[in-house]
Design an enzyme around this catalytic site. Structure first.
Site, mmCIF file in Angstrom:
data_model
loop_
_atom_site.group_PDB
_atom_site.id
_atom_site.type_symbol
_atom_site.label_atom_id
_atom_site.label_comp_id
_atom_site.label_asym_id
_atom_site.label_seq_id
_atom_site.Cartn_x
_atom_site.Cartn_y
_atom_site.Cartn_z
ATOM 1 N N HIS A 73 -10.646 5.566 -8.765
ATOM 2 C CA HIS A 73 -11.799 4.669 -8.761
ATOM 3 C C HIS A 73 -11.723 3.789 -9.995
ATOM 4 C CE1 HIS A 73 -13.128 7.939 -11.352
ATOM 5 N NE2 HIS A 73 -14.125 7.201 -11.796
ATOM 6 N N HIS A 141 -19.532 9.451 -6.049
ATOM 7 C CA HIS A 141 -19.457 9.237 -7.500
ATOM 8 C C HIS A 141 -20.382 8.075 -7.853
ATOM 9 C CE1 HIS A 141 -18.030 9.494 -11.502
ATOM 10 N NE2 HIS A 141 -17.174 8.496 -11.472
ATOM 11 N N ASP A 195 -12.721 17.792 -11.657
ATOM 12 C CA ASP A 195 -13.609 17.165 -12.648
ATOM 13 C C ASP A 195 -14.507 18.196 -13.349
ATOM 14 O OD1 ASP A 195 -15.600 15.677 -13.912
ATOM 15 O OD2 ASP A 195 -16.260 14.630 -12.092
ATOM 16 N N SER A 366 -26.560 11.914 -12.900
ATOM 17 C CA SER A 366 -25.136 11.881 -13.211
ATOM 18 C C SER A 366 -24.312 11.607 -11.953
ATOM 19 C CB SER A 366 -24.719 13.217 -13.819
ATOM 20 O OG SER A 366 -23.312 13.282 -13.922
ATOM 21 N N GLY A 367 -23.112 11.098 -12.153
ATOM 22 C CA GLY A 367 -22.178 10.909 -11.051
ATOM 23 C C GLY A 367 -21.196 12.058 -10.931
ATOM 24 N N HIS A 368 -21.457 13.130 -11.684
ATOM 25 C CA HIS A 368 -20.501 14.251 -11.706
ATOM 26 C C HIS A 368 -21.137 15.536 -11.174
ATOM 27 C CE1 HIS A 368 -17.546 11.975 -14.120
ATOM 28 N NE2 HIS A 368 -18.622 11.419 -14.656
ATOM 29 N N HIS A 390 -10.654 16.337 -16.862
ATOM 30 C CA HIS A 390 -11.804 15.459 -17.114
ATOM 31 C C HIS A 390 -12.922 16.226 -17.818
ATOM 32 C CE1 HIS A 390 -14.699 12.227 -16.509
ATOM 33 N NE2 HIS A 390 -13.721 11.478 -16.061
HETATM 34 ZN ZN LIG Z 1 -14.099 9.505 -15.382
HETATM 35 ZN ZN LIG Z 2 -15.882 7.806 -12.987
#
Ligand SMILES: [Zn+2]
Ligand SMILES: [Zn+2]
Length: 555
Positions: A73, A141, A195, A366-368, A390
Site C-alpha cells: 500500500h 487498512h 503487522d 487505528s488502521g492496525h 512492523h
Molecule cells: Zn506501515
Molecule cells: Zn500503512
C-alpha cells in the site's frame, strides 16, 4: 543455481524493531523479490536529517537478481524509500494496486523514475515472478486498496500481511479477503509475517465507520466553521468528512498540498464519491457562511509546516483560526510527534477554537489490528513459522506470544532485527542466517548516505554545547607564536572578549603554547596540545564539552 538444498531467505532490511522504512527481501537462489520500500522520519536526535531509508547494500551486491518490487500500500513507511532506491535498479518493475499506482505516479514524475515500469497488481491477482508465485489478497487498512501478499515458493507458501486490520464495515464496502486467507491456510502456510503495530492492544480495533459517527456528533450542534485535520492518505477518512458535511448541508474545502493532490487522484480513480457542487475552492472560502463550511486539511501530526499548524499560528494564506471555529484533530500522534501535536492543539485553543483531539471523543481509530484480529489472522493462515514485523521490539515479543497462544510452537517464532535472515529449507526446517548490513541511511537535502553516525555525533555535540575555535598565528621561519590567540565561539557562551570563560581560556592557551614541552615543531602536535588544554579547561570551568577546533595559521 537453485537446487534441492537451496533455502528460501527472508531478510528484513527495515521494519522490524521499529515502525517505519519497511522493506522485506525474499531470496531463492538467484532470484529476489522485495516487498515494500519505505522511509522513516528522523527522531529529534537526528539533527538536520530529512529522512531515513533502509541500507540496501545487500541488494546492490545482487543487483542482477532483483526481479520486482511488490507494494502492499502507498503509505510513506512502505513506498517513501522508492525515489532513493530505484535509481540503483533501473528496469526493475514496481507492482502495485490502482490507488497505490495513482499515488506513486506523482513520485515517479517528481523524481523522474521513468526507468521503472509501474505494473498493475490488484487484490486477488495471481502472477509468476521467477520462482515466486505471487498471490495477493485485500486487507483493511487506513488507506483504500491495501493488500497482503502470499508468495508460493519451492519451500512452501509465505504470507506477508502488510499493514492491516479486519474492518467488517469498511467505508468503501470492500471487505478483507477472508476466503483467500482461509484457503491459503488450508493449503498450508510455512511462514507468516504479520503487522505488530497494535499487538499490545487487547480486543478489536473499531471500524473506520465509527469515526463518521463521531464527526456527525461533533458537527451537529456547531454553528461556526469545522476544520478537520487528518492524514492526506486516509481517503476513507476524507470520504467520511464529505459524508458528515453533507448530512449538515455543509460545503467542503480541501487545503494542503499533499491532501489536494491525493484528493484529486482518489477522485479521478473513483475512490471518493461526492457531488461536485459540494466542493469549494480554497480561495472562495470567504464566500461560504461559517455554518455551511467544513475545511479538510493536513497537519494532524502537528508537523510545523502543515496546514493546521499554520492556521493555528495565523500564518496561512487562506484560513486563520478564529473564535467560533471547531477543530477536529482526527489522528493520534505517532510516537515522537506528541510534542508537536500538543503544541499545535495549544495554539488552536489560544486562537479561540474548540478542539476535539484523540483523547476527547473518538474522532480517530487505528488502521492496525488489535490482539483478537491478530489471532484471527494467525488462526486463518495457521503458519508453521511466525515472524512478527512492523513493530518495535516489545510489540514483536507480544505478537510472538499471541502466536504461541494460537498454537505456533515457541521455537518457531522468530523475533528478529533488521538484517537478520531467516532461512527456510526444502525439508521444512528453518534457521537463522548470517546478518547482512541493515543500518540507517540518512537523507539530508540532496545527499543520500553521505551523512553517517560520525557527522550526527558532531551535530549532537554542536547542538548540545556549541563550538569553540582558537586561532593561533605562528611565524613560519622561527616557529614562534605571534600575538594573542583569537577565540571564536557559537552556542556556548556569549561571543564577548570580556567573558570570563573566554578570558581564562585565552590565558590557558597562551600558557600551553609558551610551555611547549621539548619539541613542538610539528603543527599537528601544537594543535592537539591546544585542543587538549582547552577541552580540559572548559570542562573544568563549565562542565560542558563544546566542540573545540584549534586552527594554526602560518605567516
Ligand atoms: Zn506501515
Ligand atoms: Zn500503512
Amino acid at each position: 543455481m537453485a537446487d534441492d538444498s537451496t533455502p528460501l531467505r527472508i531478510i528484513p532490511l527495515g521494519g522490524v524493531g521499529e515502525i517505519g522504512k519497511n522493506m522485506y527481501v525474499f531470496e531463492y537462489g538467484e532470484d529476489i523479490v522485495v516487498i515494500d520500500c519505505g522511509l522513516m522520519f528522523p527522531d529529534e536526535e537526528m539533527f538536520g536529517i530529512d529522512l531515513v531509508i533502509p541500507d540496501i547494500t545487500y541488494l546492490k551486491e545482487r543487483r542482477a537478481n532483483v526481479r520486482a518490487f511488490l507494494i502492499t500500500h502507498a503509505h510513506e513507511d512502505h513506498v517513501g524509500g522508492l525515489p532513493y532506491v530505484l535509481p540503483e535498479f533501473p528496469g526493475v518493475p514496481i507492482y502495485a494496486s490502482t490507488l497505490a499506482r495513482g499515488l506513486l505516479g506523482n513520485k515517479v514524475r517528481e523524481h523522474k523514475l521513468h526507468n521503472n515500469p509501474l505494473v498493475a497488481m490488484e487484490p486477488g491477482d495471481e502472477l509468476q515472478i521467477g520462482p515466486f508465485g505471487v498471490f495477493t489478497f485485500r486487507i483493511g487498512h487506513s488507506i483504500p486498496d491495501a493488500m497482503g501478499i502470499a508468495l508460493r515458493t519451492p519451500v512452501g507458501t509465505i504470507v506477508t500481511t502488510g499493514d492491516f486490520k479486519f474492518d467488517h464495515t469498511p467505508v468503501d464496502g470492500k471487505l478483507s479477503d477472508f476466503a483467500i486467507l482461509a484457503r491459503l491456510g488450508a493449503e498450508g502456510v510455512i511462514c507468516l509475517l504479520s503487522d505488530s503495530t497494535r499487538a499490545e492492544n487487547p480486543g478489536y480495533t473499531p471500524s473506520e465507520r465509527t469515526v463518521g459517527d463521531a464527526f456527525r456528533e461533533i458537527m451537529e450542534p456547531v454553528e461556526g466553521r469545522v476544520i478537520v485535520a487528518t492524514f492526506a492518505s486516509n481517503i476513507a477518512r476524507i470520504q467520511q468528512v464529505l459524508d458528515a458535511a453533507s448530512t449538515f448541508d455543509r460545503k467542503v474545502a480541501v487545503i494542503g498540498r499533499s491532501m489536494e493532490q491525493n484528493f484529486r487522484i482518489a477522485t479521478d480513480l473513483g475512490f471518493l464519491q461526492y457531488p461536485a457542487s459540494q466542493i469549494v475552492g480554497k480561495d472562495k472560502i470567504g464566500e461560504v457562511p461559517a455554518g455551511k463550511l467544513v475545511i479538510a486539511t493536513t497537519g494532524a501530526q502537528g508537523e510545523p509546516m502543515s496546514g493546521l499548524a499554520r492556521m493555528a499560528n495565523r500564518d496561512h494564506r487562506f484560513v486563520e483560526i478564529q473564535p467560533g471555529d471547531t477543530v477536529i484533530v482526527s489522528a493520534s500522534p505517532i510516537p515522537g510527534n506528541e510534542e508537536y501535536v500538543a503544541r499545535t492543539i495549544d495554539n488552536l485553543f489560544k486562537a479561540g477554537a474548540e478542539v476535539f483531539y484523540h483523547t476527547i471523543k473518538r474522532a480517530h481509530v487505528s488502521g492496525h489490528a488489535s490482539q483478537e484480529e491478530l489471532k484471527l489472522m494467525l488462526g486463518l493462515t495457521k503458519p508453521r513459522y511466525f515472524i512478527p514485523i512492523h513493530g518495535e521490539f516489545r510489540m514483536q515479543v507480544q505478537h510472538g506470544r499471541l502466536a504461541v497462544e494460537t498454537g505456533v510452537l515457541p521455537e518457531n517464532v522468530f523475533i528478529i532485527e533488521n538484517g537478520m535472515p531467516i532461512e527456510i529449507l526444502p525439508d521444512g526446517s528453518a534457521r537463522r542466517g548470517q546478518p547482512v548490513p541493515a543500518g540507517y541511511v540518512f537523507v539530508d537535502g540532496l545527499s543520500v548516505g553521505d551523512v553517517g553516525e560520525v557527522v550526527l555525533r558532531d551535530r549532537r555535540a554542536l547542538a548540545n554545547d556549541g563550538m569553540f575555535m582558537i586561532v593561533v598565528t605562528v611565524d613560519k621561519q622561527t616557529g614562534n607564536v605571534i600575538g594573542r590567540p583569537e577565540i571564536i565561539t557559537r552556542g556556548f557562551v556569549p561571543a564577548n572578549e570580556q567573558d570570563p570563560v573566554i578570558l581564562s581560556t585565552t590565558a590557558r592557551v597562551v600558557e600551553a603554547i609558551e610551555n611547549p614541552g621539548d619539541h613542538i615543531s610539528e603543527i599537528a602536535l601544537l594543535k592537539s596540545q591546544i585542543k587538549d588544554a582547552v577541552s580540559r579547561h572548559l570542562y573544568e570551568q563549565t562542565k560542558r564539552r563544546p566542540m573545540v577546533f584549534p586552527v594554526v595559521v602560518e605567516v
